[in-house]
Design an enzyme around this catalytic site. Structure first.
Site, PDB file in Angstrom:
ATOM      1  CD  GLU A 285      -4.047  -9.076   3.966  1.00 28.41           C
ATOM      2  OE1 GLU A 285      -3.170  -9.009   4.582  1.00 28.41           O
ATOM      3  OE2 GLU A 285      -4.063  -9.138   2.556  1.00 28.41           O
TER       4      GLU A 285
ATOM      5  CB  SER B 177      -8.608  -0.363  -3.029  1.00 25.89           C
ATOM      6  OG  SER B 177      -9.237  -0.223  -1.826  1.00 25.89           O
TER       7      SER B 177
ATOM      8  CG  ASP C 196     -13.228  -1.177   1.005  1.00 33.47           C
ATOM      9  OD1 ASP C 196     -13.407  -0.561   2.201  1.00 33.47           O
ATOM     10  OD2 ASP C 196     -13.806  -1.442  -0.033  1.00 33.47           O
TER      11      ASP C 196
ATOM     12  CB  THR D 259      -1.078   0.100   1.228  1.00 31.02           C
ATOM     13  OG1 THR D 259      -1.967  -0.982   1.127  1.00 31.02           O
ATOM     14  CG2 THR D 259      -1.623   1.241   1.425  1.00 31.02           C
TER      15      THR D 259
HETATM   16  C1  LIG Z   1       6.867 -19.082  14.725  1.00 35.67           C
HETATM   17  C2  LIG Z   1       5.992 -17.947  15.048  1.00 35.67           C
HETATM   18  C3  LIG Z   1       4.534 -17.978  14.554  1.00 35.67           C
HETATM   19  C4  LIG Z   1       3.763 -16.689  14.794  1.00 35.67           C
HETATM   20  C5  LIG Z   1       2.651 -16.730  13.711  1.00 35.67           C
HETATM   21  C6  LIG Z   1       1.858 -15.559  13.617  1.00 35.67           C
HETATM   22  C7  LIG Z   1       1.119 -15.591  12.362  1.00 35.67           C
HETATM   23  C8  LIG Z   1       0.165 -14.415  12.286  1.00 35.67           C
HETATM   24  C9  LIG Z   1      -0.861 -14.442  11.149  1.00 35.67           C
HETATM   25  C10 LIG Z   1      -1.700 -13.352  11.252  1.00 35.67           C
HETATM   26  C11 LIG Z   1      -2.542 -12.983   9.940  1.00 35.67           C
HETATM   27  C12 LIG Z   1      -3.275 -11.959   9.882  1.00 35.67           C
HETATM   28  C13 LIG Z   1      -2.602 -10.659  10.173  1.00 35.67           C
HETATM   29  C14 LIG Z   1      -3.421  -9.571   9.599  1.00 35.67           C
HETATM   30  C15 LIG Z   1      -2.729  -8.266   9.730  1.00 35.67           C
HETATM   31  C16 LIG Z   1      -3.134  -7.382   8.461  1.00 35.67           C
HETATM   32  C17 LIG Z   1      -2.109  -6.597   7.662  1.00 35.67           C
HETATM   33  C18 LIG Z   1      -2.709  -5.921   6.670  1.00 35.67           C
HETATM   34  C19 LIG Z   1      -2.143  -6.130   5.267  1.00 35.67           C
HETATM   35  C20 LIG Z   1      -2.464  -5.479   4.096  1.00 35.67           C
HETATM   36  O1  LIG Z   1      -3.428  -4.770   3.986  1.00 35.67           O
HETATM   37  S1  LIG Z   1      -1.768  -5.936   2.803  1.00 35.67           S
HETATM   38  C21 LIG Z   1      -2.570  -5.094   1.519  1.00 35.67           C
HETATM   39  C22 LIG Z   1      -3.746  -5.345   1.173  1.00 35.67           C
HETATM   40  N1  LIG Z   1      -4.212  -4.789   0.085  1.00 35.67           N
HETATM   41  C23 LIG Z   1      -5.260  -5.398  -0.591  1.00 35.67           C
HETATM   42  O2  LIG Z   1      -5.975  -6.390  -0.280  1.00 35.67           O
HETATM   43  C24 LIG Z   1      -5.589  -4.607  -2.232  1.00 35.67           C
HETATM   44  C25 LIG Z   1      -7.074  -5.014  -2.504  1.00 35.67           C
HETATM   45  N2  LIG Z   1      -6.956  -4.922  -3.989  1.00 35.67           N
HETATM   46  C26 LIG Z   1      -6.718  -6.087  -4.774  1.00 35.67           C
HETATM   47  O3  LIG Z   1      -6.514  -7.110  -4.451  1.00 35.67           O
HETATM   48  C27 LIG Z   1      -6.607  -5.662  -6.455  1.00 35.67           C
HETATM   49  O4  LIG Z   1      -6.288  -4.368  -6.774  1.00 35.67           O
HETATM   50  C28 LIG Z   1      -7.880  -5.975  -6.999  1.00 35.67           C
HETATM   51  C29 LIG Z   1      -8.233  -7.680  -7.178  1.00 35.67           C
HETATM   52  C30 LIG Z   1      -9.095  -5.288  -6.360  1.00 35.67           C
HETATM   53  C31 LIG Z   1      -8.107  -5.665  -8.275  1.00 35.67           C
HETATM   54  O5  LIG Z   1      -6.808  -6.069  -8.956  1.00 35.67           O
HETATM   55  P1  LIG Z   1      -6.511  -6.094 -10.594  1.00 35.67           P
HETATM   56  O6  LIG Z   1      -6.753  -4.726 -10.985  1.00 35.67           O
HETATM   57  O7  LIG Z   1      -5.197  -6.438 -11.042  1.00 35.67           O
HETATM   58  O8  LIG Z   1      -7.514  -6.996 -11.423  1.00 35.67           O
HETATM   59  P2  LIG Z   1      -9.009  -6.802 -12.071  1.00 35.67           P
HETATM   60  O9  LIG Z   1      -9.952  -6.439 -10.882  1.00 35.67           O
HETATM   61  O10 LIG Z   1      -8.701  -6.070 -13.343  1.00 35.67           O
HETATM   62  O11 LIG Z   1      -9.228  -8.472 -12.377  1.00 35.67           O
HETATM   63  C32 LIG Z   1      -8.406  -8.979 -13.090  1.00 35.67           C
HETATM   64  C33 LIG Z   1      -8.565 -10.494 -13.047  1.00 35.67           C
HETATM   65  O12 LIG Z   1      -7.677 -10.862 -12.005  1.00 35.67           O
HETATM   66  C34 LIG Z   1      -8.543 -11.521 -11.264  1.00 35.67           C
HETATM   67  N3  LIG Z   1      -7.906 -11.599  -9.667  1.00 35.67           N
HETATM   68  C35 LIG Z   1      -7.953 -10.452  -9.188  1.00 35.67           C
HETATM   69  N4  LIG Z   1      -7.206 -10.710  -7.844  1.00 35.67           N
HETATM   70  C36 LIG Z   1      -6.930 -11.888  -7.938  1.00 35.67           C
HETATM   71  C37 LIG Z   1      -6.540 -12.807  -6.789  1.00 35.67           C
HETATM   72  N5  LIG Z   1      -5.985 -12.402  -5.510  1.00 35.67           N
HETATM   73  N6  LIG Z   1      -6.535 -14.103  -7.138  1.00 35.67           N
HETATM   74  C38 LIG Z   1      -6.792 -14.625  -8.404  1.00 35.67           C
HETATM   75  N7  LIG Z   1      -7.457 -13.866  -9.373  1.00 35.67           N
HETATM   76  C39 LIG Z   1      -7.675 -12.552  -9.167  1.00 35.67           C
HETATM   77  C40 LIG Z   1      -9.952 -10.876 -11.043  1.00 35.67           C
HETATM   78  O13 LIG Z   1     -10.985 -11.835 -10.676  1.00 35.67           O
HETATM   79  C41 LIG Z   1      -9.938 -10.758 -12.807  1.00 35.67           C
HETATM   80  O14 LIG Z   1     -10.299 -12.168 -13.391  1.00 35.67           O
HETATM   81  P3  LIG Z   1     -11.265 -12.151 -14.600  1.00 35.67           P
HETATM   82  O15 LIG Z   1     -11.183 -13.586 -14.921  1.00 35.67           O
HETATM   83  O16 LIG Z   1     -10.662 -11.250 -15.798  1.00 35.67           O
HETATM   84  O17 LIG Z   1     -12.516 -11.430 -14.088  1.00 35.67           O
HETATM   85  C1  LIG Z   2      -4.545  -1.336  10.677  1.00 34.34           C
HETATM   86  C2  LIG Z   2      -4.092  -1.550   8.974  1.00 34.34           C
HETATM   87  C3  LIG Z   2      -3.005  -2.326   8.755  1.00 34.34           C
HETATM   88  C4  LIG Z   2      -2.404  -2.381   7.457  1.00 34.34           C
HETATM   89  N1  LIG Z   2      -1.346  -2.972   7.231  1.00 34.34           N
HETATM   90  C5  LIG Z   2      -0.907  -3.156   6.070  1.00 34.34           C
HETATM   91  C6  LIG Z   2       0.293  -3.866   5.599  1.00 34.34           C
HETATM   92  O1  LIG Z   2       1.024  -4.517   6.544  1.00 34.34           O
HETATM   93  N2  LIG Z   2       1.014  -3.716   4.376  1.00 34.34           N
HETATM   94  C7  LIG Z   2       0.243  -3.216   3.321  1.00 34.34           C
HETATM   95  O2  LIG Z   2       0.471  -3.095   2.216  1.00 34.34           O
HETATM   96  N3  LIG Z   2      -1.082  -2.427   3.701  1.00 34.34           N
HETATM   97  C8  LIG Z   2      -1.622  -2.347   4.784  1.00 34.34           C
HETATM   98  N4  LIG Z   2      -2.763  -1.720   5.021  1.00 34.34           N
HETATM   99  C9  LIG Z   2      -3.457  -0.790   4.122  1.00 34.34           C
HETATM  100  C10 LIG Z   2      -4.676  -1.613   3.554  1.00 34.34           C
HETATM  101  O3  LIG Z   2      -4.421  -2.643   2.894  1.00 34.34           O
HETATM  102  C11 LIG Z   2      -5.502  -0.466   2.696  1.00 34.34           C
HETATM  103  O4  LIG Z   2      -5.891   0.402   3.510  1.00 34.34           O
HETATM  104  C12 LIG Z   2      -6.711  -1.305   2.027  1.00 34.34           C
HETATM  105  O5  LIG Z   2      -6.324  -1.995   1.127  1.00 34.34           O
HETATM  106  C13 LIG Z   2      -7.446  -0.121   1.586  1.00 34.34           C
HETATM  107  O6  LIG Z   2      -7.161   0.569   0.774  1.00 34.34           O
HETATM  108  P1  LIG Z   2      -7.313   2.269   0.963  1.00 34.34           P
HETATM  109  O7  LIG Z   2      -6.727   2.517   2.084  1.00 34.34           O
HETATM  110  O8  LIG Z   2      -6.594   2.825  -0.301  1.00 34.34           O
HETATM  111  O9  LIG Z   2      -8.708   2.530   0.589  1.00 34.34           O
HETATM  112  P2  LIG Z   2      -9.536   3.072  -0.724  1.00 34.34           P
HETATM  113  O10 LIG Z   2      -9.449   1.927  -1.646  1.00 34.34           O
HETATM  114  O11 LIG Z   2      -9.091   4.404  -0.745  1.00 34.34           O
HETATM  115  O12 LIG Z   2     -10.902   2.910  -0.085  1.00 34.34           O
HETATM  116  C14 LIG Z   2     -11.736   4.236   0.427  1.00 34.34           C
HETATM  117  C15 LIG Z   2     -13.214   4.109  -0.182  1.00 34.34           C
HETATM  118  O13 LIG Z   2     -13.252   4.134  -1.467  1.00 34.34           O
HETATM  119  C16 LIG Z   2     -14.084   2.795  -1.610  1.00 34.34           C
HETATM  120  N5  LIG Z   2     -13.796   2.331  -3.076  1.00 34.34           N
HETATM  121  C17 LIG Z   2     -12.382   2.191  -3.474  1.00 34.34           C
HETATM  122  N6  LIG Z   2     -12.278   1.833  -4.675  1.00 34.34           N
HETATM  123  C18 LIG Z   2     -13.498   1.597  -5.184  1.00 34.34           C
HETATM  124  C19 LIG Z   2     -14.238   1.001  -6.224  1.00 34.34           C
HETATM  125  N7  LIG Z   2     -13.472   0.711  -7.347  1.00 34.34           N
HETATM  126  N8  LIG Z   2     -15.527   0.741  -6.447  1.00 34.34           N
HETATM  127  C20 LIG Z   2     -16.307   1.287  -5.368  1.00 34.34           C
HETATM  128  N9  LIG Z   2     -15.693   1.941  -4.248  1.00 34.34           N
HETATM  129  C21 LIG Z   2     -14.342   1.960  -4.128  1.00 34.34           C
HETATM  130  C22 LIG Z   2     -13.940   2.139  -0.616  1.00 34.34           C
HETATM  131  O14 LIG Z   2     -15.093   1.092  -0.613  1.00 34.34           O
HETATM  132  C23 LIG Z   2     -13.886   2.862   0.531  1.00 34.34           C
HETATM  133  O15 LIG Z   2     -15.241   3.115   1.001  1.00 34.34           O
HETATM  134  C24 LIG Z   2      -3.271  -1.555   6.353  1.00 34.34           C
HETATM  135  C25 LIG Z   2      -4.356  -0.912   6.846  1.00 34.34           C
HETATM  136  C26 LIG Z   2      -4.814  -0.823   8.112  1.00 34.34           C
HETATM  137  C27 LIG Z   2      -6.093   0.087   8.210  1.00 34.34           C
END
Ligand SMILES: CCCCCCCCCCCCCCCCC/C=C/C(=O)SCCNC(=O)CCNC(=O)[C@H](O)C(C)(C)COP(=O)(O)OP(=O)(O)OC[C@H]1O[C@@H](n2cnc3c(N)ncnc32)[C@H](O)[C@@H]1OP(=O)(O)O
Ligand SMILES: Cc1cc2nc3c(=O)[nH]c(=O)nc-3n(C[C@H](O)[C@H](O)[C@H](O)COP(=O)(O)OP(=O)(O)OC[C@H]3O[C@@H](n4cnc5c(N)ncnc54)[C@H](O)[C@@H]3O)c2cc1C
Length: 620
Positions: free
Chosen positions: A424, A144, A426, A138
């Site tokens: 992980e 997102s 939105d 991010t």
């Molecule tokens: C020994 C010690 C042990 C200790 C153990 C401790 C373990 C602890 C574990 C704890 C685990 C939990 C911790 C949680 C902490 C939270 C930390 C947070 C981290 C983060 O937030 S990381 C960042 C997260 N960010 C996101 O999730 C971003 C979201 N956005 C996206 O995923 C993508 O942008 C998208 C999917 C929304 C759009 O992507 P894109 O534009 O590339 O794709 P399209 O929408 O155009 O789709 C194209 C085609 O691709 C397919 N697709 C998309 N994504 C996937 C996927 N992930 N997998 C497979 N296919 C995918 C679409 O379906 C489309 O397919 P089509 O056939 O063309 O329709």
């Molecule tokens: C506590 C915490 C821990 C995190 N840890 C990590 C980490 O370790 N590593 C990492 O990489 N990231 C991390 N993140 C970031 C997190 O993955 C992003 O905040 C998350 O993916 C949402 O993206 P954004 O902040 O850009 O929200 P945005 O996408 O800007 O969302 C804002 C608003 O816009 C709307 N929106 C956006 N796109 C669309 C669309 N296409 N259509 C309709 N509505 C839309 C959403 O629904 C939402 O209401 C963390 C976030 C938090 C809060």
């Protein structure tokens, strides 16, 4: 008789085997024994105390967290805990901490996207925690929209290196957990550029801090992004900001499992879907679903105990006031949440199997289930975390003023949990991914390609669009097949209706944008069907223990019928049930609640204690 003695007496009369229920909740006897053992280990160790968290300053909280993490690691080594036991230990320590990202994302990303050589090089150091990694995807400007990321990784064929750079303010990495203070390395997602061509987003391992003095390396600007929601809570995590000023890394620091860059600078896309670059997010989303059931069970346990003990109004002739759990409104708010905890537990067990299955398939270059796994992990993460966050807040309200006290545990639980609706992915953005999968499935119905797995019901959509649920009496709603057909019909009709309406738009993308709200609702209907169907499958298994299956059947009906009641408009508008049948479902729901309320007060207390015993089997 004192209330507590009375409880003890009633508990002894419990109609179901609580020990067996605990095993059902844990998933297996072995899993229960591990949880119980590690829970006692944490509870008996003063270093892991939690009662002071909300009173500490951010700095002291962070130091306390580091101390706990170091102590946990020491105990893991001393006791030679397995990865499952270590994961449980982290769970019971119950404080967001940098190891979540090191173990939960940095290591899985290398395993999932690195080639053999890279795994051999980096994993031994990561497992020994000689390096600490974070997952830096991010940015300030994009979270997102992963394809919108701006950080660049430009290949320099002169030196066989990538130049990592933050070209704009909005390209600053922003949010990664563990980045602000602790991590020595990061998995950086950046735009791969070779010979002036942009090949999209790929993963790169970049060292951020010296392994000698922990200071940032040249070209690296890194720090913490500051206080977050509430005191305590997620402030134990050092979410950070990171900028690069033309930082050079070796070519072999690009994760090369999905695609490669040759020594000559040629980009090679393996014959695997580019979306495997997103694989770590899929992995964590499936873990988050299981975590939802645990967080939810904790909140419901607190609210149930309060509801059993709290008395308000209703005193007759100086007698005791009424237990608030005796009020129908309290029951109709609380019992569906208990049922949801079990529903999410079981669907989380299934999702873990689905993820394991796709991982094995990927190793055999079988990508056939990847779209379904993406839709299931995205949809279940979205629906279960939204429901759980809402439920924790509901449990706070169920506890009246006391629910707002930190000492109730609910404010902290809420503040730590709610970002799960955002990180992980939105939750709305993920629902739209599910909708994309549904629309693609509907569009292929005529092609002869038979929908399978969780979308198989769509292959029966012609029948489902015509079917009428066979419900004439309230008790007809206790039949799993009747409930399943209602949920299938609702989900099929909502998706097919969206697909038909999309056809009214010349431009599919414009249609998708205009109909996004309907599509998100159709996605929710599909995901709720998955949860209901997996609960039914659980009940079809052999469930040992006196009365255990019966209790789970009651919880299943409470879960499904409370959802049906909440979304009655969808069901009736879809034509699959009539308003009268909807009323019968609500009547049956009241009967299920009123099972707690026979005339016999001891049965009331006894049944309530059954619920409490159910909870005891859920929250360690
Ligand atoms: C020994 C010690 C042990 C200790 C153990 C401790 C373990 C602890 C574990 C704890 C685990 C939990 C911790 C949680 C902490 C939270 C930390 C947070 C981290 C983060 O937030 S990381 C960042 C997260 N960010 C996101 O999730 C971003 C979201 N956005 C996206 O995923 C993508 O942008 C998208 C999917 C929304 C759009 O992507 P894109 O534009 O590339 O794709 P399209 O929408 O155009 O789709 C194209 C085609 O691709 C397919 N697709 C998309 N994504 C996937 C996927 N992930 N997998 C497979 N296919 C995918 C679409 O379906 C489309 O397919 P089509 O056939 O063309 O329709
Ligand atoms: C506590 C915490 C821990 C995190 N840890 C990590 C980490 O370790 N590593 C990492 O990489 N990231 C991390 N993140 C970031 C997190 O993955 C992003 O905040 C998350 O993916 C949402 O993206 P954004 O902040 O850009 O929200 P945005 O996408 O800007 O969302 C804002 C608003 O816009 C709307 N929106 C956006 N796109 C669309 C669309 N296409 N259509 C309709 N509505 C839309 C959403 O629904 C939402 O209401 C963390 C976030 C938090 C809060």
């Amino acid at each position: 008789m004192e209330a507590l003695d009375y409880h003890a007496e009633e508990r002894r009369k419990a109609e179901f085997d609580v020990e067996e229920m605990k095993i059902v909740w844990a998933g297996s006897r072995q899993a229960y024994e591990i949880s119980d053992r590690v829970a006692r280990l944490v509870a008996s160790d003063p270093v892991f105390r939690k009662d002071n968290r909300t009173m500490l300053s951010r700095k002291d909280l962070f130091k306390d967290t580091l101390r706990k993490a170091a102590h946990a690691w020491k105990r893991i080594i001393e006791l030679r805990l397995s990865e499952e036991e270590a994961s449980k230990l982290r769970f019971f320590v119950d404080q967001p901490v940098f190891t979540d990202l090191h173990w939960g994302m940095f290591i899985p990303a290398i395993k999932g996207q690195g080639n053999e050589e890279q795994q051999q090089k980096w994993l031994p150091m990561a497992y020994k925690m000689q390096i600490i990694g974070c997952y830096a995807q991010t940015e300030l400007g994009h979270g997102s929209n992963v394809q919108g990321l701006e950080t660049t990784a430009t290949f320099d064929p002169e030196t066989d290196e990538f130049v990592i750079h933050s070209p704009t303010l909005t390209s600053s990495k922003w949010w990664p957990g563990g980045l602000g203070k602790v991590s020595t390395h990061a998995l950086i997602y950046a735009r791969l550029i070779t010979d002036g061509q942009d090949h999209g987003v790929h993963g790169f391992i970049v060292q951020l801090r010296s392994l000698d003095d922990h200071l940032p390396l040249p070209g690296i600007t890194v720090g913490d992004i500051g206080m977050k929601f509430g005191s305590g809570a997620y402030n134990s995590m050092d979410n950070g900001v990171l900028r690069f000023d033309h930082v050079r890394i070796l070519r072999d620091q690009m994760l090369m499992g999905v695609s490669q860059v040759t020594r000559e600078g040629k980009f090679m896309q393996s014959d695997v879907p580019r979306q495997l670059v997103y694989g770590t997010m899929v992995y964590v989303r499936q873990k988050i679903v299981a975590d939802a059931s645990c967080a939810l069970s904790r909140a419901v346990c607190i609210a149930t105990r309060y509801s059993v003990v709290r008395r308000q109004f209703g005193s007759h002739n100086g007698g005791p006031e009424t237990q608030v759990i005796d009020y129908k409104t309290q029951q109709s708010r609380l019992f569906p949440l208990l049922a949801s905890a079990y529903a999410f537990r079981f669907v989380g067990e299934w999702l873990k199997w689905l993820y394991t299955d796709v991982t094995q398939r990927l190793q055999a270059s079988d990508f056939s289930t990847l779209p379904e796994v993406h839709a299931c992990t995205a949809g279940l993460k979205s629906v279960t975390t939204s429901a759980t966050a809402d439920a924790i807040e509901e449990c706070r309200k169920l506890c009246g003023g006391h629910g707002y006290l930190s000492s109730s545990g609910l404010p902290e639980l809420f503040a730590v949990y709610v970002p799960a609706c955002t990180y992980e992915g939105d939750n709305v953005v993920l629902l739209l991914q599910v909708a994309r999968f549904l629309m693609k499935t509907v569009s292929q119905l005529g092609s002869g390609k038979k929908p399978v797995g969780t979308i198989a019901y769509m292959g029966r959509s012609e029948h489902l669009l015509q079917c009428r649920c066979e419900v004439e009496r309230a008790e007809d709603w206790l039949k799993p097949n009747v409930i399943l057909e209602a949920f299938e019909a609702r989900a099929a009709r909502m998706s097919v209706t969206c697909a038909k309406n999309l056809n009214n738009f010349a431009n599919q993308e414009e249609g998708f944008a205009q109909l996004a709200t309907d599509l998100a609702e159709a996605a929710v209907a599909h995901v709720q069907l998955i949860i209901v169907s997996k609960f039914i499958e659980k009940l079809q298994q052999d469930i040992p223990g006196k009365g255990v299956k019966r209790q789970l059947e009651i919880l299943f009906n409470v879960y499904a019928l409370s959802l049906l009641h909440k979304h009655l408009g969808d069901f009736v508008a879809s034509g699959c049930i009539t308003p009268k049948q909807g009323a019968l479902a609500n009547e049956q729901l009241r009967l299920l609640y009123s099972q707690v309320h026979f005339d016999n007060p001891s049965l009331l207390l006894y049944m309530v204690l059954l619920l409490e015993r159910l909870l005891q089997s859920t929250s360690f």
